[in-house]
Design a protein around this motif. Structure first.
Motif, PDB file in Angstrom:
ATOM      1  N   VAL A  99       0.859  -1.186   0.000  1.00 47.11           N
ATOM      2  CA  VAL A  99       0.000   0.000   0.000  1.00 47.11           C
ATOM      3  C   VAL A  99       0.893   1.233   0.000  1.00 47.11           C
ATOM      4  CG1 VAL A  99      -1.799   1.269   1.221  1.00 47.11           C
ATOM      5  CG2 VAL A  99      -1.818  -1.228   1.255  1.00 47.11           C
ATOM      6  N   TYR A 100       0.498   2.196  -0.863  1.00 49.21           N
ATOM      7  CA  TYR A 100       1.324   3.380  -1.045  1.00 49.21           C
ATOM      8  C   TYR A 100       0.473   4.622  -0.873  1.00 49.21           C
ATOM      9  CZ  TYR A 100       4.746   0.194  -3.064  1.00 49.21           C
ATOM     10  OH  TYR A 100       5.638  -0.822  -3.253  1.00 49.21           O
ATOM     11  N   THR A 101       1.179   5.673  -0.438  1.00 47.56           N
ATOM     12  CA  THR A 101       0.514   6.975  -0.405  1.00 47.56           C
ATOM     13  C   THR A 101       0.520   7.561  -1.802  1.00 47.56           C
ATOM     14  OG1 THR A 101       2.577   8.102   0.111  1.00 47.56           O
ATOM     15  CG2 THR A 101       1.214   7.372   1.970  1.00 47.56           C
ATOM     16  N   TYR A 102      -0.367   8.551  -1.982  1.00 49.16           N
ATOM     17  CA  TYR A 102      -0.461   9.216  -3.287  1.00 49.16           C
ATOM     18  C   TYR A 102       0.887   9.827  -3.642  1.00 49.16           C
ATOM     19  CZ  TYR A 102      -1.926  12.484  -6.887  1.00 49.16           C
ATOM     20  OH  TYR A 102      -2.053  13.193  -8.062  1.00 49.16           O
ATOM     21  N   GLY A 103       1.383   9.544  -4.859  1.00 48.18           N
ATOM     22  CA  GLY A 103       2.636  10.113  -5.348  1.00 48.18           C
ATOM     23  C   GLY A 103       3.865   9.383  -4.904  1.00 48.18           C
TER      24      GLY A 103
END
Length: 754
Positions: free
Chosen positions: A556-560
């Motif tokens: 899971v990644y944050t935006y950008g």
């Protein structure tokens, strides 16, 4: 129109044989060799060629005789020759005798000086119209007037002055008008006379060798419907008569039929000194060309035909040596002279026929005929050439004719398409050249190939393939060429040839060294008689499996954020290249990297994320290992940016940033979501701090994000909120949108004063 002199004795045989004479060529009408020369004539009756001059009479109402050279030049008029009609030359050609109907006389004109040298006057009741000569006697046919009947008169040139008399020579029913006369110097004692304007024509032959002028025969010619002109043959045995019934030939002695020229009515007629007949039919409405034909003595076919364009032919003549013929034509009110070269040179007609098509390389036989109105000897040479496509003509061996003029051409053309055969005859001193063509379509036998192979095979193991070549007349030793196309040989690798059996079948074996799709192709090159052909068959050859995995640094990644993607490839043979694709939640696919894995079998790629993304790695396979692919899906939060409005001051409480509001204000929290989520759901939650902890006050329902992907949450305060600390936050709710994860924004703090 065709003119043919057919002896009556053979007429039946000719008609019966007509059914078997198909395929004979027709001579071409030739144009006159000189341009038409205008003549200073306003009316025309007859023409006569004598001593290198042409004499033209004008008939009733005319006042002179026009004379030109043989080419129509140096025109001069002999004046005072009133009403001149028919003319005849003396045997030596030195004198022309002209019947002068208007002048009641016969004029003698010198062909050397072109002047009148004598005039033989007839009674005023006699109007001479026709004239001929037998030795020393002139004979003339006349129209009578004032109760005097038409008849025959004579001029005895042996007396001085010449004696003019009217004879008692009459037909059984008398003369209706001036009779047409014919006599030959070779038979001076015979005179032939014919009615001119009655049908059927009555004719008579008289013995004029004695003063008795004995009538030898008197007969009606039932197929002769009038007499325009009459001329003796040079030997004096026949007379040729033209009229509405055509051109017919009669024995002079007994007036029995001796032949007929099958022609239209109204002929102009002349007989050359060697017996060549020159004849021209009168025109009909709509005529464009006007034929003049010549015939050899005793021949049943025209020697040559000239197609004149200057107008209807009204008179013909022949040079004394037969080298030229002449034709006077009328167009409107004018007259022209055409000089016709080589009238005794025969037209020739070549015909050629054969099969419409042939197989290339096989022998083809064409037959032809060389035909002419003047016989050609057996063994006459005909030249042959063949033209194929745009190439230069190919000379073929000459052929020769047999006694009937037939010949055979044998050839084996090798070019597909149209083969044009041209035969040509070069002519000789008495025959004109001619050509003919025939086209033969060169084709090949159609050929088809089939090839059968197993659907699957094991790499390195023998594969049996079978096929069949289908065509006609395949030669022994025919082979097909074999090519294999696979990963190791993408441009095709020749494997040799396979022998084709008598029934067209063939087979071969191969052990494919590379796996995957392997295509075998067989080609038949064809030959001059056979089309080329090809066929192919595909075999799926087994390959080993290899491991391929995709890993990321997190799930899971944050935006950008940047994702690290690691691809691992297991054992392969000669391919170590992989391709990494990223398919984002918005449907856009990007090639992150294509390259060879490192010595550990790894390849690393990076992707900046804005959406949930699936990473896919693919290995295209190699000679021995099958293609492989693997995927990994990661998830991405959106970015929720928040800002407050409606406060009167900013500050901090216990190190936390706080906005200060009056209790009468409306604290507002604006949330903006990236990436663009216009129309999707956003909601707000509000909490208050008391008793040493945060307590939830309310959570709003969903509000649709605006076109700018933003939404506002507004708080209504009361007086009991004074001196209280609050916080609120916005949440993006993904709902049915699976392209990103649901995401909360950060808490925003505010304090309510008085």
């Amino acid at each position: 129109m065709h003119l043919g002199r057919i002896p009556l004795a053979t007429a039946v045989a000719v008609v019966a044989g007509a059914l078997a004479t198909t395929g004979l060529g027709t001579p071409t009408a030739h144009a006159a060799t000189t341009s038409a020369v205008s003549l200073p004539l306003t009316q025309f009756s007859h023409m006569l060629v004598a001593n290198q001059h042409i004499f033209y009479s004008g008939g009733t109402g005319s006042t002179g005789i026009l004379v030109t050279d043989l080419d129509g030049g140096n025109a001069t008029t002999i004046a005072g020759e009133d009403g001149a009609t028919e003319m005849v030359a003396s045997p030596d050609g030195s004198t022309v005798y002209a019947a002068l109907g208007d002048a009641h006389a016969i004029a003698a004109i010198s062909t050397a000086t072109l002047t009148e040298t004598a005039r033989y006057t007839t009674p005023d009741t006699v109007e001479p119209q026709t004239v001929t000569t037998t030795g020393s006697t002139l004979w003339f046919g006349y129209n009578g007037s004032t109760g005097v009947p038409s008849g025959i008169g004579s001029v005895d040139l042996t007396t001085t002055p010449a004696t003019v008399g009217l004879t008692s020579m009459v037909l059984a029913r008398g003369w209706s008008s001036a009779p047409e006369l014919a006599a030959s110097p070779t038979v001076p004692g015979r005179l032939v006379a014919a009615q001119r304007d009655l049908s059927p024509v009555e004719m008579a032959t008289f013995d004029v060798s004695t003063p008795a002028d004995t009538r030898l025969v008197d007969t009606f010619q039932m197929k002769l419907y009038g007499t325009d002109q009459m001329a003796p043959t040079p030997d004096g045995n026949d007379v040729v008569v033209s009229g509405p019934g055509g051109v017919q030939v009669f024995h002079a002695a007994d007036l029995t039929a001796d032949g007929v020229y099958d022609s239209d009515s109204g002929e102009s007629l002349a007989v050359a000194p060697d017996g060549t007949v020159i004849a021209a039919a009168s025109s009909t409405d709509g005529d464009v060309t006007f034929p003049v034909s010549t015939y050899a003595p005793g021949s049943s076919r025209a020697l040559t035909t000239y197609g004149l364009t200057g107008g209807a032919v009204v008179g013909v003549g022949s040079a004394n040596d037969g080298s030229e013929a002449f034709a006077v034509a009328r167009a409107g009110a004018g007259y022209t002279l055409d000089v016709l070269a080589a009238p005794e040179t025969a037209d020739t007609a070549l015909s050629l026929t054969g099969p419409a098509q042939t197989v290339d390389g096989q022998q083809v036989q064409l037959t032809g005929t060389l035909d002419s109105g003047r016989a050609l000897p057996a063994g006459t040479t005909v030249h042959v050439r063949r033209s194929s496509g745009d190439g230069a003509p190919t000379p073929l061996p000459d052929v020769t004719t047999d006694a009937a003029g037939h010949f055979t051409v044998t050839d084996a053309p090798t070019a597909s398409g149209t083969n044009t055969y041209t035969v040509s005859y070069g002519g000789d001193g008495t025959h004109r050249p001619s050509t003919a063509q025939f086209q033969v379509l060169g084709t090949t036998y159609p050929s088809t190939l089939s090839l059968t192979a197993p659907t699957t095979a094991t790499r390195g193991a023998a594969v049996q393939l079978t096929g069949k070549l289908t065509s006609s007349a395949l030669p022994a030793g025919t082979v097909v060429a074999i090519t294999r196309t696979d990963l190791a040989s993408p441009n095709g690798l020749p494997l040799g040839t396979a022998q084709v059996a008598a029934d067209g079948t063939f087979s071969f074996k191969d052990a494919p060294p590379a796996g995957g799709s392997v295509t075998y192709r067989v080609n038949y090159a064809g030959d001059v008689a056979h089309d080329l052909a090809s066929a192919q068959a595909a075999v799926q050859v087994s390959r080993a499996a290899t491991a391929l995995t995709v890993a990321t640094d997190t799930g899971v990644y944050t935006y950008g954020a940047w994702a690290k993607v690691t691809v691992h490839l297991g054992t392969t043979f000669n391919g170590r290249t992989v391709t990494v694709l990223a398919k984002a939640g918005n449907g856009v696919t990007t090639v992150l990297r294509t390259g060879a894995v490192d010595s550990s079998g790894n390849l690393v790629a990076y992707a900046k994320l804005a959406y949930n993304t699936t990473f896919t790695a693919s290995f295209a396979g190699d000679y021995r290992y099958a293609p492989a692919s693997a995927s990994k899906r990661v998830y991405t939060h959106v970015a929720v940016a928040e800002s407050q409005s409606g406060f009167y001051a900013s500050g901090t409480l216990s190190g936390t940033a706080v906005k200060y509001f009056h209790h009468t204000a409306h604290p507002t929290l604006t949330a903006t979501v990236a990436p663009d989520k216009a129309g999707e759901c956003a909601r707000f939650t509000l909490q208050e701090y008391y008793s040493g902890a945060w307590h939830a006050l309310t959570t709003s329902g969903c509000f649709a994000l605006s076109a700018s992907s933003s939404q506002k949450g507004v708080v209504s305060l009361g007086s009991n909120s004074t001196n209280h600390l609050f916080r609120y936050a916005a949440e993006y709710v993904n709902g049915t949108d699976a392209t990103d994860l649901a995401t909360w924004g950060a808490w925003q703090y505010f304090y309510v004063n008085y």
